[in-house]
Design an enzyme around this catalytic site. Structure first.
Site, PDB file in Angstrom:
ATOM      1  NE  ARG A  16      -0.385   6.147   6.729  1.00 32.89           N
ATOM      2  CZ  ARG A  16      -1.470   6.661   6.163  1.00 32.89           C
ATOM      3  NH1 ARG A  16      -1.640   7.966   6.128  1.00 32.89           N
ATOM      4  NH2 ARG A  16      -2.394   5.863   5.654  1.00 32.89           N
ATOM      5  CB  VAL A  65       5.019   1.798  -5.773  1.00 36.12           C
ATOM      6  CG1 VAL A  65       5.955   2.294  -4.687  1.00 36.12           C
ATOM      7  CG2 VAL A  65       3.630   1.484  -5.219  1.00 36.12           C
ATOM      8  CE1 TYR A 155      -4.510  -4.536   1.538  1.00 38.84           C
ATOM      9  CE2 TYR A 155      -5.324  -6.452   2.735  1.00 38.84           C
ATOM     10  CZ  TYR A 155      -4.440  -5.397   2.622  1.00 38.84           C
ATOM     11  OH  TYR A 155      -3.476  -5.217   3.587  1.00 38.84           O
ATOM     12  CB  ALA A 158      -3.700  -7.200  -4.486  1.00 34.17           C
ATOM     13  CE  LYS A 159      -1.300  -6.446   1.089  1.00 32.40           C
ATOM     14  NZ  LYS A 159      -0.018  -5.750   0.880  1.00 32.40           N
TER      15      LYS A 159
HETATM   16  N1  LIG Z   1      -2.155  -2.661   9.171  1.00 30.89           N
HETATM   17  C1  LIG Z   1      -2.477  -3.917   8.992  1.00 30.89           C
HETATM   18  O1  LIG Z   1      -3.203  -4.535   9.818  1.00 30.89           O
HETATM   19  C2  LIG Z   1      -1.971  -4.688   7.811  1.00 30.89           C
HETATM   20  C3  LIG Z   1      -2.222  -6.080   7.778  1.00 30.89           C
HETATM   21  C4  LIG Z   1      -1.765  -6.825   6.702  1.00 30.89           C
HETATM   22  C5  LIG Z   1      -1.041  -6.201   5.692  1.00 30.89           C
HETATM   23  N2  LIG Z   1      -0.805  -4.850   5.742  1.00 30.89           N
HETATM   24  C6  LIG Z   1      -0.033  -4.273   4.655  1.00 30.89           C
HETATM   25  O2  LIG Z   1       1.111  -3.641   5.186  1.00 30.89           O
HETATM   26  C7  LIG Z   1       1.485  -2.533   4.348  1.00 30.89           C
HETATM   27  C8  LIG Z   1       1.590  -1.272   5.191  1.00 30.89           C
HETATM   28  O3  LIG Z   1       0.334  -1.053   5.828  1.00 30.89           O
HETATM   29  P1  LIG Z   1       0.107   0.050   6.965  1.00 30.89           P
HETATM   30  O4  LIG Z   1      -0.899  -0.496   7.887  1.00 30.89           O
HETATM   31  O5  LIG Z   1       1.399   0.557   7.482  1.00 30.89           O
HETATM   32  O6  LIG Z   1      -0.637   1.169   6.066  1.00 30.89           O
HETATM   33  P2  LIG Z   1      -0.637   2.771   6.138  1.00 30.89           P
HETATM   34  O7  LIG Z   1      -1.874   3.176   5.421  1.00 30.89           O
HETATM   35  O8  LIG Z   1      -0.417   3.245   7.533  1.00 30.89           O
HETATM   36  O9  LIG Z   1       0.665   3.154   5.274  1.00 30.89           O
HETATM   37  C9  LIG Z   1       0.732   2.880   3.899  1.00 30.89           C
HETATM   38  C10 LIG Z   1       1.711   3.842   3.253  1.00 30.89           C
HETATM   39  O10 LIG Z   1       1.779   3.521   1.845  1.00 30.89           O
HETATM   40  C11 LIG Z   1       1.811   4.750   1.134  1.00 30.89           C
HETATM   41  N3  LIG Z   1       1.330   4.560  -0.235  1.00 30.89           N
HETATM   42  C12 LIG Z   1       0.059   4.298  -0.638  1.00 30.89           C
HETATM   43  N4  LIG Z   1      -0.001   4.244  -1.978  1.00 30.89           N
HETATM   44  C13 LIG Z   1       1.254   4.459  -2.435  1.00 30.89           C
HETATM   45  C14 LIG Z   1       1.826   4.527  -3.735  1.00 30.89           C
HETATM   46  N5  LIG Z   1       1.079   4.375  -4.842  1.00 30.89           N
HETATM   47  N6  LIG Z   1       3.157   4.773  -3.853  1.00 30.89           N
HETATM   48  C15 LIG Z   1       3.918   4.955  -2.738  1.00 30.89           C
HETATM   49  N7  LIG Z   1       3.436   4.903  -1.477  1.00 30.89           N
HETATM   50  C16 LIG Z   1       2.104   4.663  -1.339  1.00 30.89           C
HETATM   51  C17 LIG Z   1       0.899   5.676   1.944  1.00 30.89           C
HETATM   52  O11 LIG Z   1       1.128   7.043   1.605  1.00 30.89           O
HETATM   53  C18 LIG Z   1       1.282   5.318   3.380  1.00 30.89           C
HETATM   54  O12 LIG Z   1       2.360   6.092   3.852  1.00 30.89           O
HETATM   55  C19 LIG Z   1       0.432  -2.474   3.246  1.00 30.89           C
HETATM   56  O13 LIG Z   1       0.884  -3.176   2.115  1.00 30.89           O
HETATM   57  C20 LIG Z   1      -0.746  -3.190   3.869  1.00 30.89           C
HETATM   58  O14 LIG Z   1      -1.604  -3.712   2.884  1.00 30.89           O
HETATM   59  C21 LIG Z   1      -1.263  -4.098   6.781  1.00 30.89           C
END
Ligand SMILES: NC(=O)c1ccc[n+]([C@@H]2O[C@H](COP(=O)([O-])OP(=O)(O)OC[C@H]3O[C@@H](n4cnc5c(N)ncnc54)[C@H](O)[C@@H]3O)[C@@H](O)[C@H]2O)c1
Length: 256
Positions: A16, A65, A155, A158-159
């Site tokens: 997703r 992961v 977070y 980590a980032k």
């Molecule tokens: N949405 C934002 O505003 C935003 C901003 C900056 C960074 N990010 C980063 O972008 C990435 C994706 O975020 P998103 O908003 O699509 O999040 P989301 O929560 O919609 O999707 C994250 C996905 O990662 C999967 N996941 C979680 N733990 C896992 C694991 N141990 N092994 C395998 N899969 C795992 C979940 O099942 C989910 O499908 C993340 O790394 C997030 O930190 C998001």
């Protein structure tokens, strides 16, 4: 001709959100795609929705992961089922936000495990194949929270760690034909930011509206915005770019 014809792209956390948006873009541009996510059924269902081009294939792989055995099995399965691996996007992520004094050791370990250890394990498993074929592209997903964000000590660490990891691998793997870069998204409308709204007891639309208003380009980001940057950095057009972090955030990290 797509930029990824004949290539195999593996995207973690792609059932997703940003990961699925990115997987969709790789599929549109000719790649065979592996969607790696915690739940195999969700990963398989997402893989079935990808707009594949002729001759390309998709597979959904259930894997955690942060678990070495799970990661090694996932990479081997992708190589066997899709015939190789050329691109890895380390996107899987979770949040466990809290102010430092309330943050538990478990909150810290879980976030480090998925983001940092996850990127380490996945990249280590993939680099074996990349080095053998003298070709590979890695894109790690960082965040503007790397610059500091109240309630996100785990977070944010980590980032920012992801950015150091990216720079170091740029140096180590460059001689083997491998590019390693990072994308740092700003506010992207996904279930992750919807969950933040819920935690703040805010309406999702109002939360998005306030974030758009505060942003220099006056809108929130969407998975397609990140997919465009990730695919560029993993394309052959970007073969002279490595070790970099590209902020894709509408300019919010520039300050005011
Ligand atoms: N949405 C934002 O505003 C935003 C901003 C900056 C960074 N990010 C980063 O972008 C990435 C994706 O975020 P998103 O908003 O699509 O999040 P989301 O929560 O919609 O999707 C994250 C996905 O990662 C999967 N996941 C979680 N733990 C896992 C694991 N141990 N092994 C395998 N899969 C795992 C979940 O099942 C989910 O499908 C993340 O790394 C997030 O930190 C998001």
């Amino acid at each position: 001709m797509g930029r990824f014809d004949g290539r195999v792209a593996v995207i973690t956390g792609a059932a997703r959100g940003i990961g699925f948006g990115t997987a969709t873009r790789y599929a549109e541009e000719g790649a065979s795609v592996a969607i790696v996510d915690l739940d195999e059924t969700a990963a398989t269902e997402a893989a079935a929705k990808l707009p594949l081009t002729e001759g390309a294939q998709a597979v959904g792989v259930g894997a955690d992961v942060s678990d070495a055995a799970s990661v090694d099995a996932a990479i081997e399965r992708v190589v066997t089922e899709l015939g190789g691996i050329h691109v890895l996007v380390n996107n899987a992520g979770i949040t466990r936000d809290n102010l430092l004094f309330k943050m538990t050791e478990e909150d810290w370990d879980l976030v480090m495990g998925v983001h940092l250890k996850g990127a380490f394990l996945m990249t280590k498993a993939a680099q074996k194949h990349f080095v053998e074929q003298k070709y590979g592209k890695v894109v790690n997903i960082s965040s503007i929270s790397a610059l500091g964000n109240r309630g996100q000590a785990n977070y944010s660490a980590a980032k920012m760690g992801i950015q150091g990891f990216t720079r170091t691998l740029g140096i180590e793997l460059g001689p083997f034909g491998i590019n390693v870069n990072a994308v740092a998204p700003g506010f992207i409308a996904t279930e992750m930011t919807d969950a933040t709204a819920a935690r703040l007891k805010m309406d999702v639309e109002e939360f998005r509206r306030l974030n758009a208003e505060a942003n220099p380009v006056k809108r929130v980001g969407h998975p397609e915005d990140i997919a465009a940057a990730v695919t560029f950095l993993s394309s052959d057009e970007a073969s002279y770019v490595t070790g970099q972090t590209l902020y894709v955030d509408g300019g919010i990290s520039l300050g005011t």
